[in-house]
Design a protein around this motif. Structure first.
Motif: not given
Lengths: 227, 252
Positions: A31-35, A132-134, A196-199
């Motif tokens: 989650e942190g990596a996405v952020a 939203l994804v996070q 990528h975010l949607e996936r």
């Protein structure tokens, strides 16, 4: 399940608790990596993006460790009931988490690419989709750790929001490409980021579905494939 | 009545000197299936097993209420001879208990003689020993003493003795708990084979063993049937919280 008694064998109880904690830690890390990867896009920060790729190697190592822990518990403890469902879902969830980690690393790669190119004048906002994804991932993980079916069901429903926002962003990027062909390369990079975010959101939904299975013992995936 | 049900237990309670040790148990034992009965010590699982061939009532001060139907007929009904019933519902015990002064052959033939059953004794003994997966190991020493056999072989001899009288149902009370893992695996393998011809009810303390050998599992606690489910279900997703606590090791 929070109300349930403890195992008679306290070392077994401790092994399961440690595993649960490790899976939660892996979820928090991706989650942190996405952020961080998204922030690197917005702030055009290549060094920040590079840190995500380092982080991804730690996440991969966690995945291997969790796999080993699960195999050891299966072999030595012969878990049953909710413990068995916990181990088998943990084995599947780490695959989704690892994929989200890879997607974050891919986003970081695009961030480096974009940081090296001149800035776009009015870049579309990928930050909202990322948040939203996070949130989806964080809530799916909480649902898994707490065996919270209601929360997991909610997260599953949120995927439509993510998909809708992704489509909106996609159309917006397409419009910008048609406006000025000189931006196509950079806008394509952002298109990948959005994808990528949607996936990543789809993987978070998988985690939520596994949380439902863990709590209820019923499989909610692929409803149409069953008789 | 459903013809795939071999034994139907209806509202069975068992008492020992006026104290209930089994409360209002209702369950079906399906034909040619293995039912495992699990639960902590004192939960009533052995009493339940011993009710199925009316052995429970042999103890002084013991009694039962409720019904047990074998092929639709009450085993406590008038005109039912308990000895004849025990021929149809055989039993194997925890400790191998061959008759020590009889030969291997005579051990298997004992039940036939006791029940005054006619027929080719040699053929029946061989068939029973083959069914118990013991024939190849003892065929050259049928006149020898069972004392020369290993614990696992003795237990299979007892199974052969029970099978010789061609029972319909075989009750097994912890049949592998006194055996080493290999002998125990042999008995489990045998249970899988027996299922093709017999209905088996097995009481075991070993949950993994119950999981391995049975089609359905009944969990007893404090004299009550808590849950009876298909085995795969009971061990992955039990319906009752008590069962969940027991199979996951959160008990006592």
């Amino acid at each position: 399940m929070g109300m349930m008694r403890r195992h008679t064998d306290r070392s077994y109880e401790a092994e399961l608790a440690a595993l649960r904690e490790k899976v939660a830690r892996m979820g928090a890390r991706v989650e942190g990596a996405v952020a961080t990867a998204t922030r690197a896009i917005v702030q055009r920060d290549a060094a920040m993006a590079e840190s995500v790729r380092v982080e991804d190697r730690l996440v991969n190592r966690l995945e291997v460790e969790i796999d080993e822990d699960c195999r050891r518990i299966l072999a030595l403890r012969q878990p049953a009931g909710s413990d068995l469902r916990f181990i088998t879902t943990a084995l599947k969830i780490v695959v989704d988490l690892e994929r989200i980690g890879d997607l974050a690393a891919n986003i970081a790669g695009r961030a480096i690419e974009l940081a090296e190119a001149p800035p776009l004048l009015s870049p579309p906002d990928v930050g909202r989709l990322s948040e939203l994804v996070q949130a989806q991932l964080s809530r799916a993980m909480r649902a898994f750790v707490d065996s919270d079916v209601a929360l997991a069901e909610e997260v599953k429903g949120e995927d439509d929001l993510v998909d809708a926002l992704y489509m909106k962003l996609f159309n917006q990027l397409l419009g910008l490409m048609m406006e000025d062909s000189r931006n196509i390369r950079r806008l394509t990079a952002l298109m990948f980021v959005a994808k990528h975010l949607e996936r990543a959101g789809d993987h978070a939904t998988n985690v939520a579905e596994m949380a439902i299975y863990l709590a209820r013992g019923t499989d909610v995936r692929h409803p149409r494939s069953r008789a | 009545m459903d013809e795939t049900v071999r034994m139907a237990v209806r509202g069975l309670s068992a008492f020992h000197r006026g104290t209930a040790v089994l409360h209002n148990v209702t369950l079906d034992v399906r034909d040619r299936s293995v039912l495992a009965v699990i639960g902590p010590s004192g939960c009533g699982k052995s009493t339940f097993l011993r009710c199925l061939n009316r052995m429970h009532e042999l103890a002084p001060g013991a009694s039962v209420t409720g019904e047990i139907l074998l092929d639709g007929r009450d085993i406590h009904g008038p005109g039912v001879d308990p000895v004849a019933l025990r021929r149809r519902v055989g039993m194997v015990f925890q400790r191998p208990n061959p008759f020590p002064t009889m030969s291997i052959f005579e051990n298997v033939a004992a039940g036939l003689r006791l029940n005054r059953m006619a027929g080719d004794l040699d053929a029946v003994v061989e068939r029973a020993l083959r069914a118990a997966a013991l024939w190849d190991e003892v065929k050259d020493r049928l006149r020898g003493s069972p004392g020369s056999l290993s614990g696992g072989q003795q237990q299979r001899l007892c199974i052969a003795r029970a099978l010789a009288v061609e029972p319909e149902v075989l009750l097994m009370d912890e049949p592998a708990s006194a055996l080493d893992p290999i002998a125990s695996a042999r008995v489990e393998d045998l249970v899988h084979e027996l299922k093709a011809r017999y209905t088996v009810v097995i009481v075991t303390h070993n949950m993994q063993q119950a999981a391995r050998v049975s089609d359905s599992t009944a969990f007893f606690y404090l004299g009550r049937l808590v849950e009876h489910s298909p085995t795969a279900e009971l061990f992955t997703n039990p319906r009752e919280e008590r069962t969940e606590e027991y199979v996951t090791g959160r008990f006592g």
